[in-house]
Design a protein around this motif. Structure first.
Motif, short mmCIF file in Angstrom:
data_model
loop_
_atom_site.label_atom_id
_atom_site.label_comp_id
_atom_site.label_asym_id
_atom_site.label_seq_id
_atom_site.Cartn_x
_atom_site.Cartn_y
_atom_site.Cartn_z
N HIS A 10 7.56 9.90 -3.17
CA HIS A 10 7.07 9.32 -1.91
C HIS A 10 6.76 10.30 -0.93
O HIS A 10 6.98 10.05 0.40
CB HIS A 10 7.99 8.22 -1.35
N CYS A 31 -0.16 3.34 -1.69
CA CYS A 31 1.47 3.43 -2.21
C CYS A 31 1.93 2.12 -2.46
O CYS A 31 2.00 1.35 -1.31
CB CYS A 31 2.33 4.73 -1.79
N CYS A 57 5.11 1.84 -1.33
CA CYS A 57 5.96 1.70 -0.30
C CYS A 57 5.27 1.37 1.01
O CYS A 57 5.99 1.15 1.95
CB CYS A 57 6.57 3.23 -0.16
N CYS A 95 1.03 8.92 -1.25
CA CYS A 95 2.47 9.36 -1.86
C CYS A 95 1.94 10.13 -3.13
O CYS A 95 0.93 9.75 -3.76
CB CYS A 95 3.43 8.20 -2.04
#
Ligand code: ZN
Length: 300
Positions: free
Chosen positions: A164, A174, A176, A181
């Motif tokens: 990340h 991503c 997240c 990332c």
């Protein structure tokens, strides 16, 4: 003889094994991970170990169980025995070691799947004799584990989360929630998606074969991923004095197509050639083998 149990909880499968104290595996087993188990993973691990021991008894193996090791993905705090967070498996701040210890009358160790995998590679696999190594599995996501001076580095629960680090601020989304990332650019899954977005069929393996065939679009994608990996790996190697980079996961199956250019670019980035890039040796057994090694350490 005494036995230790090692359990590796993965996103889709749970691999488990019993070994003797010399590290010889006497029994191994693979089962599906229940969907989003959350805190019930404690019972799942306990049942997995019970099943292994029952099977050993049925095979006439009567040696007692001396310790249990369990490794999990996500954020893990080994010092406090916490499974700190797994988005996919659905736990947060789970005191895994204490909860497992309540279920066994032998010592319990817990660990992080990738760090345990590196420990196994160091003792039994491709990092034997290499006390300064970086292990990077490239699969659905990207994680890392670092061996420095023969010790697996485990600091806070965020240790190893290189997947990340943002490498392309305007890059692909991503899981997240951010953009660009490393794992959204260079994981096997991300490369497969980028390949499909070009209107091409197949996955990262298809892409690697197209690279070998000299396909220009494929080469551009592949080199972009390698550049992104080097941007994150080189500073880690420089800071830790890493001499060996072990690549694992699905993408490592591309062999020299990945490893040779990765090494060339790392050498260029680092300014010295005392670094080796090679494929991890233990494959998807590394985590469970590492869990048995953690169990052995818990006995001492
Ligand atoms: Zn991310």
């Amino acid at each position: 003889m005494m036995l230790v149990a090692g359990v590796d909880v993965g996103g889709t499968r749970i691999k488990s094994m019993l070994s003797d104290l010399d590290g010889s595996v006497v029994l191994s087993h693979t089962a599906s991970t229940p969907p989003r188990p959350g805190d019930s993973i404690v019972e799942v691990i306990a049942e997995t170990v019970a099943t292994l021991v029952q099977r050993a008894r049925a095979d006439g193996i009567t040696a007692p169980l001396a310790a249990v090791g369990a490794v999990v993905p996500g954020l893990v705090d080994e010092v406090n025995g916490m499974a700190a967070w797994s988005a996919n498996l659905g736990w947060r701040d789970l005191p895994l070691r204490d909860r497992l210890q309540e279920r066994f009358d032998v010592p319990v160790a817990i660990g992080h799947d990738v760090r345990a995998g590196l420990l196994a590679e160091f003792r039994l696999g491709a990092a034997q004799g290499s006390p300064d190594a970086l292990f990077v599995p490239l699969g659905t996501g990207i994680a890392s584990a670092l061996l420095a001076g023969g010790q697996v580095v485990a600091g806070s629960e965020w240790t190893g989360e290189i997947g990340h680090v943002v490498v392309e601020p305007d890059g692909p989304p991503c899981g997240c929630g951010r953009l660009g990332c490393l794992e959204a650019v260079a994981s096997a899954a991300a490369l497969g998606r980028a390949w499909n977005a070009l209107g091409r069929d197949g996955d990262a393996e298809t892409l690697s074969r197209a690279v070998e065939d000299g396909d220009h679009e494929a080469i551009r994608l592949w080199e972009g991923a390698i550049d992104a990996l080097v941007r994150v790996m080189a500073p880690v190697c420089a800071a830790a004095g890493t001499r060996l980079v072990l690549v694992g996961g699905g993408l490592a199956l591309a062999g020299a197509t990945l490893l040779d250019p990765l090494r060339d670019r790392l050498v260029r980035a680092l300014g010295h050639d005392r670094i080796t890039v090679t494929q991890a040796a233990l494959g998807d057994r590394a985590g469970a083998l590492g869990a048995t090694l953690l169990a052995m350490e818990a006995i001492a």
